[in-house]
Design a protein around this motif. Sequence first.
Motif, short mmCIF file in Angstrom:
data_model
loop_
_atom_site.label_atom_id
_atom_site.label_comp_id
_atom_site.label_asym_id
_atom_site.label_seq_id
_atom_site.Cartn_x
_atom_site.Cartn_y
_atom_site.Cartn_z
N CYS A 166 0.64 -1.39 0.18
CA CYS A 166 0.48 -0.29 -0.12
C CYS A 166 1.35 1.13 -0.43
CB CYS A 166 -1.34 -0.30 1.12
SG CYS A 166 -2.56 -1.16 1.23
N LEU A 167 1.95 0.99 0.74
CA LEU A 167 2.86 2.60 0.80
C LEU A 167 3.43 2.42 -0.85
CD1 LEU A 167 4.17 4.27 2.29
CD2 LEU A 167 6.09 3.45 2.61
N GLN A 210 -14.07 -3.12 4.40
CA GLN A 210 -14.56 -4.97 4.12
C GLN A 210 -13.17 -6.31 5.04
OE1 GLN A 210 -16.16 -6.46 1.63
NE2 GLN A 210 -16.99 -4.37 2.08
N PHE A 211 -11.75 -5.78 5.39
CA PHE A 211 -10.92 -6.19 5.51
C PHE A 211 -11.57 -6.50 7.28
CE2 PHE A 211 -6.91 -5.89 8.68
CZ PHE A 211 -6.71 -7.59 8.14
N TYR A 259 -3.58 -9.07 1.73
CA TYR A 259 -3.45 -8.13 0.64
C TYR A 259 -4.19 -7.99 -0.08
CZ TYR A 259 1.68 -9.32 3.30
OH TYR A 259 3.32 -9.11 3.34
N GLN A 260 -5.40 -8.65 0.53
CA GLN A 260 -6.40 -7.46 -1.11
C GLN A 260 -6.84 -6.39 -0.57
OE1 GLN A 260 -9.25 -10.99 -0.21
NE2 GLN A 260 -9.96 -11.08 -2.37
N ILE A 261 -6.64 -5.68 0.49
CA ILE A 261 -5.98 -4.37 -0.17
C ILE A 261 -6.01 -3.81 -0.68
CG2 ILE A 261 -6.43 -2.24 1.12
CD1 ILE A 261 -6.84 -3.81 4.65
N SER A 262 -4.12 -4.12 -0.12
CA SER A 262 -3.65 -3.49 -1.93
C SER A 262 -3.64 -4.09 -3.61
CB SER A 262 -2.08 -3.69 -1.59
OG SER A 262 -2.29 -4.91 -1.12
N LYS A 297 -15.50 -10.03 -8.25
CA LYS A 297 -15.68 -10.37 -6.83
C LYS A 297 -14.84 -10.82 -6.20
CE LYS A 297 -19.99 -12.37 -7.08
NZ LYS A 297 -20.76 -10.82 -6.96
N TRP A 298 -14.75 -9.87 -4.32
CA TRP A 298 -13.39 -9.81 -3.54
C TRP A 298 -13.22 -10.57 -2.54
CZ3 TRP A 298 -9.61 -8.60 -6.36
CH2 TRP A 298 -9.84 -7.13 -7.42
#
Length: 382
Positions: free
Chosen positions: A303-304, A331-332, A340-343, A379-380
């Motif tokens: 993310c950084l 969601q997290f 790691y789905q955020i990034s 679809k996440w």
Amino acid sequence: MKISILGATGSIGMQTLDVVRTCLPHAKIAALSGFSNIEKLSPLVEEFKPNMVWVPDDASASVIAGLTRNHPEILTGEDGLISIAAESDAEILVNALVGRAGLAPTLAAINAGKNIALANKETLVTAGELVMRLAREKKIKITPIDSEHSAIWQCLNGGTISEVEKIILTASGGPFLGWTRDKISAAKASDALKHPNWSMGAKITIDSATLMNKGLELIEAMWLFNQPMQSIEILVHPQSIIHSMVQFIDGSVMAQAGLPDMRLPILYALSAPSRIKTDFPRVNFLEKNNITFETPVIENFPCLSLAQHAAKIGGTLPAVMNYLNEWAVGQFLQDKIGFYQISDIISDAFGIYNVKPVISLNDITEAEDWAVNFIGGKKWQQ
Ligand code: NDP
Ligand code: MG
């Protein structure tokens, strides 16, 4: 001094009220807002007697209206939040809202001639160019509450902006400092919520775990202090005693230090250039005698680097990133997606999004609409 506080029931909002209670006895609270924690807002309305209160809906409004001792004007809905920012008789608005909800009230308050004490960094990440331009036009002061930006602002008393060689933005490193990538990838929200140094709202605590928070702060610093990205170095400083530094062209470095206590930057945002005497705990440097710095392990915190990319490209890209990050963090927090789905979500979006320049608020709205469609088309689930 008359102050309105948006996000009064949150971490920054409650600490702001504590600062008012303990350090600013002559300050009046003109307006307060809550959101889901109406039971936390009610006693604040009774104690501080604001003339205006914002809550999201009619059900919450009737709870506040039922308070016997005060009869504030109660506003609801998104338009109400914008009205309260602009129409209260406060001279200064403390924006302690979380996320993109903070942008429209900030713009409304600037347009109405109110100074802003800004905690809501997402405002500057989403629309820094528009906000800073409007503030210049309206001769409005935006004073930072974020501890790093307060530190930089205080260090700038040691020289002028044109004498800055670089800004050193410090990061605690969050709860996953020193963890392997494998261990981080299995982390749940409950792990990420255990911040070692700061007690904060849930969203910023997750942003601290992903280091997105430092990326958002990089963009915030670029706008607040009119600096290019290359002049801002990020260093991990796990003890959170040095809140950031400024190195000047002669090689001299100013650092601002203090215990990790948000009441300090909140108070300074409201009192500067004056200092107000407090009985807050002081740093004991003989106890805090292990002050270290290291570079962030960028591979573990994608993310950084995504935020650094957004900072470099600019235009509507930071707004898209901010929107997707806010959604993914939500969601997290519900354990619906992995760390790691955020990034991954942001990275996938960056791969296909066509960045546009930000000319008006409409460009931001279109960028966020794009992000909404992007999320809708995928679809996440883990
Ligand atoms: P919190 O989640 O603790 O508080 C957020 C506040 O905003 C609460 O009052 C909440 O109401 C309200 N709120 C939430 N969503 C909405 C919405 N959609 N519309 C209107 N109001 C809403 O966050 P923090 O106080 O931790 O953070 C606030 C801001 O300050 C963030 O931008 C964060 O990055 C920044 N910041 C925070 C620091 C900290 O130490 N906490 C440090 C530096 C910066 P309710 O609680 O009633 O639901
Ligand atoms: Mg910060």
